[in-house]
Design an enzyme around this catalytic site. Structure first.
Site, mmCIF file in Angstrom:
data_model
loop_
_atom_site.group_PDB
_atom_site.id
_atom_site.type_symbol
_atom_site.label_atom_id
_atom_site.label_comp_id
_atom_site.label_asym_id
_atom_site.label_seq_id
_atom_site.Cartn_x
_atom_site.Cartn_y
_atom_site.Cartn_z
ATOM 1 C CG ASN A 183 4.548 -4.098 -0.643
ATOM 2 O OD1 ASN A 183 4.167 -2.945 -0.712
ATOM 3 N ND2 ASN A 183 5.813 -4.428 -0.402
ATOM 4 C CG ASP A 219 -2.671 -0.719 -6.571
ATOM 5 O OD1 ASP A 219 -1.630 -0.324 -7.110
ATOM 6 O OD2 ASP A 219 -3.639 -1.169 -7.210
ATOM 7 C CG ASP A 230 2.629 -2.863 -5.246
ATOM 8 O OD1 ASP A 230 1.432 -2.521 -5.129
ATOM 9 O OD2 ASP A 230 3.501 -2.509 -4.453
ATOM 10 N NE ARG A 281 8.788 2.234 -4.751
ATOM 11 C CZ ARG A 281 7.548 2.342 -4.291
ATOM 12 N NH1 ARG A 281 7.005 1.375 -3.589
ATOM 13 N NH2 ARG A 281 6.857 3.449 -4.476
ATOM 14 C CG ASP A 315 -1.429 3.168 -0.802
ATOM 15 O OD1 ASP A 315 -1.576 4.365 -0.518
ATOM 16 O OD2 ASP A 315 -0.329 2.588 -0.753
ATOM 17 C CD GLU A 360 -1.352 3.334 -5.446
ATOM 18 O OE1 GLU A 360 -0.488 2.722 -6.093
ATOM 19 O OE2 GLU A 360 -1.105 3.950 -4.387
ATOM 20 C CG ASP A 379 0.987 -0.900 0.384
ATOM 21 O OD1 ASP A 379 1.553 -1.861 -0.156
ATOM 22 O OD2 ASP A 379 0.800 0.198 -0.190
#
Length: 184
Positions: A92, A110, A108, A28, A125, A128, A112
């Site tokens: 994050n 994953d 990152d 991102r 997450d 994830e 959060d």
């Protein structure tokens, strides 16, 4: 991601922020975050209605002003979203940041933590994190570091320390507004 000889951005400069995933792919990008303060170890900035580009090319614009806090020793970064009904946070779990000529960059991981305006916390997450850990073979050291830094982050949240204090948010948001006024 290596540090190169780029100078630290100065107060009032605009930077790009890029998050990557463990395998190195771009996740991102946030454009035009105004730098409010840099030090040897940290950067505080603010973005307001900022263009965000996802790894699949989708684009969207943030809805409210948000203070961002990055530290090169902590494995997390903090986003304080300033809303009409109060401040909410999106944290994050991520590598410490590096700054180069192109952008502020981090990986990152994953996981959060979302903190609502009423103080309720949610860990997000985890599925994830498990899936990407298996896919990209996160080393056991990453898991240990992230667990330790999650504890540090939760302690900061619970004690209203640093970015989690209203005084911090008020101070830096006020600084942002004065810099914007000066630039006009």
């Amino acid at each position: 991601m290596t540090k190169d000889a780029a100078r630290n951005p100065r107060e009032g400069d605009f930077i790009t922020i890029k998050s990557y995933k463990h395998d190195g792919h771009l996740h991102r990008t946030w454009r035009d975050t105004m730098v409010l303060k840099t030090s040897e170890n940290s950067l505080i900035g603010l973005n307001d209605h900022t263009l965000v580009t996802e790894d699949d090319g989708r684009r969207w614009v943030t809805h409210e002003p948000a203070l961002v806090y990055f530290h090169n020793k902590y494995w997390f970064n903090i986003i304080a979203m300033i809303r009409n009904d109060g401040v909410s946070y999106y944290c994050n779990l991520a590598s410490p940041y590096v700054m180069d000529k192109e952008a502020l960059k981090y990986i990152d991981y994953d996981l959060d933590i979302k903190v609502l305006t009423n103080g309720t916390k949610h860990l997000l997450d985890t599925d994830e994190y498990i899936a990407h850990g298996q896919l990209w073979n996160y080393p056991p050291e990453i898991d240990e570091i992230l667990k330790a830094h999650t504890k540090i982050l939760i302690q900061m949240i619970n004690s209203n320390a640093g970015p989690f204090s209203q005084e911090y948010v008020d101070l830096w948001y006020s600084r942002y507004k004065s810099l914007v006024k000066r630039k006009k």
